[in-house]
Scaffold this active site. Structure first.
Site, PDB file in Angstrom:
ATOM      1  N   ASP A 105       0.864  -1.179   0.000  1.00 52.50           N
ATOM      2  CA  ASP A 105       0.000   0.000   0.000  1.00 52.50           C
ATOM      3  C   ASP A 105       0.898   1.226   0.000  1.00 52.50           C
ATOM      4  OD1 ASP A 105      -2.944   1.022   0.481  1.00 52.50           O
ATOM      5  OD2 ASP A 105      -1.638   2.222   1.771  1.00 52.50           O
TER       6      ASP A 105
ATOM      7  N   GLU B 187       1.081   5.644   0.285  1.00 51.60           N
ATOM      8  CA  GLU B 187       0.485   6.954   0.524  1.00 51.60           C
ATOM      9  C   GLU B 187       1.201   7.939  -0.382  1.00 51.60           C
ATOM     10  OE1 GLU B 187      -2.173   7.125   2.210  1.00 51.60           O
ATOM     11  OE2 GLU B 187      -2.032   5.109   3.067  1.00 51.60           O
TER      12      GLU B 187
ATOM     13  N   HIS C  86      -5.441   4.886   6.492  1.00 58.69           N
ATOM     14  CA  HIS C  86      -4.721   5.715   5.524  1.00 58.69           C
ATOM     15  C   HIS C  86      -3.251   5.863   5.895  1.00 58.69           C
ATOM     16  CE1 HIS C  86      -8.256   6.639   3.196  1.00 58.69           C
ATOM     17  NE2 HIS C  86      -8.903   7.028   4.291  1.00 58.69           N
TER      18      HIS C  86
ATOM     19  N   ASP D  65      -2.776  -0.257   6.314  1.00 60.04           N
ATOM     20  CA  ASP D  65      -3.663  -0.615   5.208  1.00 60.04           C
ATOM     21  C   ASP D  65      -3.209  -1.905   4.540  1.00 60.04           C
ATOM     22  OD1 ASP D  65      -4.869   1.725   5.878  1.00 60.04           O
ATOM     23  OD2 ASP D  65      -4.630   2.703   3.932  1.00 60.04           O
TER      24      ASP D  65
END
Length: 593
Positions: free
Chosen positions: A39, A41, A180, A185
């Site tokens: 994942d 960001e 988040h 995540d």
């Protein structure tokens, strides 16, 4: 374990090898596959104007966590306020973090050899790919699994209002709630992934390659038959679907039999006829082969032997036809079923075989339109009787009318010689004559008639080229040829009168001489055919011919003459390219060579 990368790498490593093989190359149960769930960001929604701020990944195998990867990343730009509020990652947190070019080598080492998993994978993988390329590294092209379409297949809208990660994590009771942040995540996605696998297993999604089509609907009765592929060989061979009472329903071939058979039970199979066959099938058996050439040949022979009702390919030689010049004082073209020798042991002039009598007749019409040989079916004497009358073709200038030549027609022999040459050597007279006719009709906007002439010409050229390729093989009592394999060994083949007689593979570093001698001694004995017909099914001879003409093949031994006329029909190459689709393009009728 938590890992944070150090400073930027000074080298530009090639991250492309080794990498996870493609779905088509695998047959691995899901519990034996290593997944890296990742994942990211970011500072925005597109790699073009945004950067990565955090990477989190979890490596799992068989439901067990093998390791974790997490690091902040300096995106090279300020973190927007709305992103900071959403993720909690601020510009101050990323200022001292390593840049992406320093992070990537460690991440790809962590993910090496694994299947990459992400929720909404195009987003995360898109950023990773863009960053990898921008950093000057080679994109390793990992296999990717997206949990979003899998979740849509496994969990209906009656069960969840949407397929967001947070919703699915709650539905599957994930141990970590998405927040988040990359690692959290990724951990939640791991539990979602395992929950999806549990839901899809009863539908037959149990192997890695199943995931490629698991998001597409497949009838449960079809997917449940995936077990029929279990135990089949991974290498080249032929497979036979059998139904009740052992009836052979379908015969096919593949470089990797097991993988190909499994594809019949997925949404990748779109053919209605084959889907019907799969529903009827009760078993699949395989015939392992040493090489793909052997597999292709055995497929032809098995289809011919069993005549499976779900194979559309025509493999009955008796359904084919040949175009020949008759053996009589005034020869004429005639469509016959097979090639036969004459009383004196000679063989007349033939071209073919054609798929049907209709296509052979079209080729004959092309020949007769270009060269004034007679088309009447009567057997004419050397000298005509006094009451004989000419036919309409003579009045049209399409025949020299030997039937009315009381003293004989010596000029008719020229027409026969021209026809024989066009059939066996140089088809240019037919190409030129019909090419002119096509252009004339096109100029008059009679395109439908021009298309019919084009079709007849195409059939004539195809039949002549087929004879010239297969006929020369049919006269060679033996051809021994070898082609290098990818691992620097040799694939050796023995061909007798156009028929595949045997093959072997010589490993790298082994002298091929003894293996070739043994193969020649044990290869199938083949009786000489009546050339130009080969000693096998025409499809088999064509496959063998293609192999012999493929790049890298070396002729070890040849008994006979394997050659083509300089201006043969084969020189026209791909007939679909040499002959125009649109009649007005007839000017392209030039030989390819």
């Amino acid at each position: 374990m938590s890992t944070t990368t150090g400073g930027p790498s000074t080298a530009s490593p090639d991250l492309s090898t080794p990498h996870q093989a493609s779905f088509e190359e695998l047959g691995t149960p899901l519990h034996a596959v290593t997944f890296v769930v990742v994942d990211l960001e970011t500072t925005g929604g597109s790699p073009a104007n945004a950067g990565i701020t955090e990477i989190g990944a979890v490596k799992v195998l068989g439901g067990e966590v093998l390791g974790e990867f997490q690091t902040l990343v300096n995106p090279g730009m300020p973190v927007p306020a709305f992103v900071a509020r959403l993720t909690g990652i601020t510009t101050a947190m990323t200022v001292d973090a390593p840049p992406i070019e320093a992070v990537l080598p460690s991440f790809w080492e962590f993910a090496r050899g694994a299947v990459l998993v992400a929720h909404n994978a195009p987003f995360d993988v898109g950023f990773l790919r863009a960053a990898t390329v921008a950093a000057g590294f080679v994109w390793p092209a990992p296999q990717v699994v997206d949990t979003v379409p899998l979740a849509r297949r496994a969990v209906t809208r009656d069960e969840v209002p949407n397929h967001k990660l947070s919703t699915l994590a709650g539905y599957f009771r994930a141990r970590v709630s998405p927040e988040h942040r990359a690692l959290a995540d990724a951990r939640a996605t791991v539990d979602v992934l395992h929950g999806i696998f549990d839901r899809l297993a009863p539908l037959g999604v149990t192997h890695l390659e199943d995931l490629a089509t698991a998001a597409d609907p497949v009838a449960p009765e079809v997917r449940r038959k995936r077990h029929l592929a279990d135990g089949l060989p991974e290498g080249p061979g032929v497979y036979l679907f059998t139904g009740p009472d052992g009836e052979v329903l379908y015969v096919g071939t593949s470089r990797t039999v097991r993988r190909r058979v499994r594809s019949y039970f997925t949404a990748a199979e779109k053919r209605r006829r084959i889907s019907e066959m799969v529903r009827v099938a009760e078993a699949v058996r395989a015939v392992p082969c040493a090489t793909t050439l052997e597999a292709q040949v055995r497929e032809i022979r098995l289809i011919t032997e069993h005549e499976p009702r779900y194979n559309r390919r025509s493999t009955r030689p008796e359904r084919g036809a040949w175009l020949r010049l008759t053996d009589e004082p005034y020869p004429r073209p005639s469509v016959v079923r097979d090639v036969r020798g004459q009383a004196d042991g000679s063989v007349g002039t033939y071209i073919g075989p054609f798929a049907s009598r209709r296509t052979a007749t079209e080729a004959m019409e092309a020949l007769c339109e270009a060269i004034p040989v007679r088309q009447c079916t009567s057997r004419l004497p050397r000298r005509a009787g006094s009451t004989t009358g000419a036919c309409l073709l003579a009045d049209l200038g399409r025949c020299s009318a030997p039937c009315v030549a009381v003293e004989g027609d010596p000029g008719y022999g020229d027409a026969v010689d021209a026809a024989r040459s066009a059939m066996t050597e140089d088809p240019r007279p037919v190409v030129d004559a019909l090419g002119r006719r096509i252009r004339e009709l096109s100029a008059q906007t009679r395109f439908e008639e021009a298309s019919e002439v084009t079709r007849r010409l195409r059939e004539f050229l195809a039949g002549a080229a087929r004879t010239q390729r297969l006929g020369t093989l049919a006269t060679c009592s033996q051809i021994v040829a070898a082609r290098p394999t990818t691992d620097r060994g040799w694939e050796v083949v023995v061909v007798r009168y156009g028929r595949f007689a045997g093959t072997t593979v010589v490993p790298a570093g082994t002298h091929p001489g003894p293996a070739i001698d043994a193969l020649v001694a044990t290869a199938e004995r083949v009786d000489a055919p009546t050339a130009p017909a080969p000693a096998c099914h025409p499809h088999e001879a064509a496959i063998v011919g293609d192999w012999l003409e493929s790049p890298g093949v070396r002729v070890v031994q040849i008994d006979g003459t394997w050659a083509l006329p300089v201006r043969s029909a084969v020189a026209y190459g791909d007939l679909s390219a040499a002959l125009p689709r649109a009649p007005h393009a007839a000017a392209s009728l030039a030989p390819a060579g």
